[in-house]
Design an enzyme around this catalytic site. Structure first.
Site, short mmCIF file in Angstrom:
data_model
loop_
_atom_site.label_atom_id
_atom_site.label_comp_id
_atom_site.label_asym_id
_atom_site.label_seq_id
_atom_site.Cartn_x
_atom_site.Cartn_y
_atom_site.Cartn_z
CD GLU A 1 -23.37 29.49 -67.08
OE1 GLU A 1 -23.99 30.80 -66.58
OE2 GLU A 1 -22.18 28.91 -65.87
CE1 TYR B 1 -21.93 34.67 -66.57
CE2 TYR B 1 -24.29 33.64 -67.84
CZ TYR B 1 -23.00 33.62 -66.81
OH TYR B 1 -23.10 32.96 -65.95
CG ASP C 1 -23.68 36.60 -62.81
OD1 ASP C 1 -22.84 37.34 -62.26
OD2 ASP C 1 -23.52 35.61 -62.61
#
Length: 350
Positions: free
Chosen positions: A39, A122, A140
Site C-alpha cells: 500500500e 486510507y 483513494d
C-alpha cells in the site's frame, strides 16, 4: 441510502472482484506486513512499477522486524525507482514503532494503525480490512471516481464536502461480509472499468446503479480538483571524472528530495550555478548537457557543469566517491537521466 440498494451494490462489487481481480503479488496472502508495504509502494506509483520492485524489497526485508533492524539508508536504496522516498523513511519508522511499541505485532485496528508513522486513514483502512477483515472504509483516487459516478457526487473529491460524502459512502458499503474484498473491488473497478478516460460502461457490473451513466454525466465526474500551481526547480550538477574514467558521485542526505540516493554533486534553486561554483571553489562552465524532469508539482531543469581547470583536490573537498559504473549506483531518476546524457555525449565526441 436504502439498505436493500446497498446490499445489491455490495453483491455486484464482490461478484465482479471474484471474477475479474488481477493476479498481483501482494494478493498472495493476507500478511499485514506485506499488505502494508504494497500500500505504501502503490501511493502515487503505477502498479507495473511496483510489481517490478515489490518482491525484491520483501526479499531484502522479509518481516517487520527485518525492516526495523535495517539502516534507513539501505531502506532508501532498496526503494530507488519508486519515487517519494519520504514514504520509505516513514515505512521504516513505522516498522520500528511496531517493534518497539507492539512487540513486532502489527495492530489490527484501523484507528491504532493511524498512530503509526506514514499510515493515514486510507492505508489504515486497507491494512485493517484486507489483513484483519475489519469493516474499515478506504478512499483513494480510484474509489473517489467510482463513488462520484455511481452516487452522482458533484463536489470535488478533495473538497471537505466531497471527502465527507465519499467516506460516508465507503463506510456504508464496507459494512458486511468480506470487507477486504469489498474495498479491493472498489479499487479494482476504478482501475479496470471505471477509468478516468473512456470508461467501459457497457460492461460495468454497476451500470444499472450508476447515476452518472443514467444522467449522461460519466465524463463530467468526478469534478476536477483545482490543479496545483507548478513550480520550476533549477538544479546544477558537477561532472567530475578521474583519469581512469571513473565518475565521482555523492550520496544525498536522508532528508528532502531523493533522500539517500546517489548523484553527481549538485545544488538546487535559483542560484544553483553560483552556489555550486562557491562550494567547488572554482569556475564552472556548462558541459552542454541539460535535462528536463517532472516531479508531482514541479518541473525540474538540470544543467551539467564541468570545472574550467583540473582540480585534483575537488573530489576530496566535496567528499565524493569514484565509481567505475555510475549507472549501477542507486541513482535518482533525474540523476540517471543526467549521467546517461553526459556519458552518451562523451562517447559521441570525436
Amino acid at each position: 441510502m436504502d439498505l436493500s440498494e446497498i446490499k445489491k451494490i455490495r453483491e455486484k462489487f464482490l461478484a465482479f472482484y471474484e471474477a475479474s481481480k488481477r493476479v498481483l503479488p501482494w494478493r498472495r496472502n493476507q500478511d499485514p506486513y506485506a499488505i502494508w508495504v504494497s500500500e505504501i509502494m502503490l501511493q502515487q506509483t503505477q502498479v507495473d512499477t511496483v510489481m517490478k520492485r515489490y518482491d525484491a524489497f520483501l526479499e531484502r526485508f522479509p518481516t517487520v522486524q527485518a525492516l526495523a533492524e535495517a539502516e534507513e539508508l539501505s531502506v532508501c536504496e532498496a526503494w530507488a525507482g519508486l519515487g517519494y522516498y519520504r514514504r520509505a523513511r516513514l515505512l521504516h519508522r513505522g516498522a520500528r514503532a511496531v517493534v518497539e511499541e507492539y512487540q513486532g505485532v502489527i495492530p489490527g485496528d484501523a484507528l491504532t494503525l493511524q498512530t503509526l508513522p506514514g499510515i493515514g486513514r486510507y492505508t489504515a483502512g486497507a491494512i485493517a480490512s484486507i489483513a484483519f477483515k475489519q469493516r474499515a472504509p478506504l478512499v483513494d483516487g480510484n474509489v473517489e471516481r467510482v463513488l462520484c459516478r455511481i452516487f452522482l457526487i458533484d463536489d470535488a473529491p478533495k473538497s471537505s464536502a466531497g471527502q465527507k460524502k465519499l467516506w460516508a459512502l465507503a463506510e456504508a458499503l464496507v459494512q458486511g461480509e468480506r470487507p477486504g474484498d469489498l474495498n479491493q473491488s472498489l479499487m479494482e473497478l476504478g482501475a479496470l472499468i471505471c477509468t478516468p478516460k473512456q470508461p467501459q460502461c457497457t460492461v460495468c457490473p454497476l451500470r444499472m446503479h450508476c447515476g452518472a451513466l443514467a444522467n449522461d454525466r460519466v465524463n463530467e465526474l468526478p469534478v476536477p480538483n483545482p490543479p496545483p500551481k507548478r513550480q520550476i526547480l533549477e538544479v546544477a550538477y558537477l561532472w567530475l571524472s578521474a583519469s581512469d574514467g571513473r565518475v565521482y558521485l555523492r550520496q544525498r542526505g536522508l532528508e528532502g528530495l531523493w533522500a539517500g540516493l546517489w548523484e553527481p554533486y549538485s545544488c538546487e534553486g535559483k542560484t544553483a550555478h553560483a552556489e555550486l561554483m562557491e562550494q567547488c571553489g572554482c569556475d564552472l562552465v556548462s558541459s552542454g548537457i541539460s535535462v528536463s524532469h517532472q516531479l508531482t508539482h514541479r518541473d525540474v531543469r538540470a544543467t551539467v557543469y564541468v570545472p574550467t581547470k583540473k582540480k585534483n583536490s575537488l573530489a576530496r573537498r566535496l567528499a565524493l566517491h569514484a565509481v567505475v559504473d555510475p549507472l549501477a549506483a542507486p541513482l535518482s531518476a533525474l540523476a540517471r537521466k543526467v549521467v546517461m546524457a553526459q556519458v552518451a555525449a562523451q562517447l559521441a565526441a570525436p
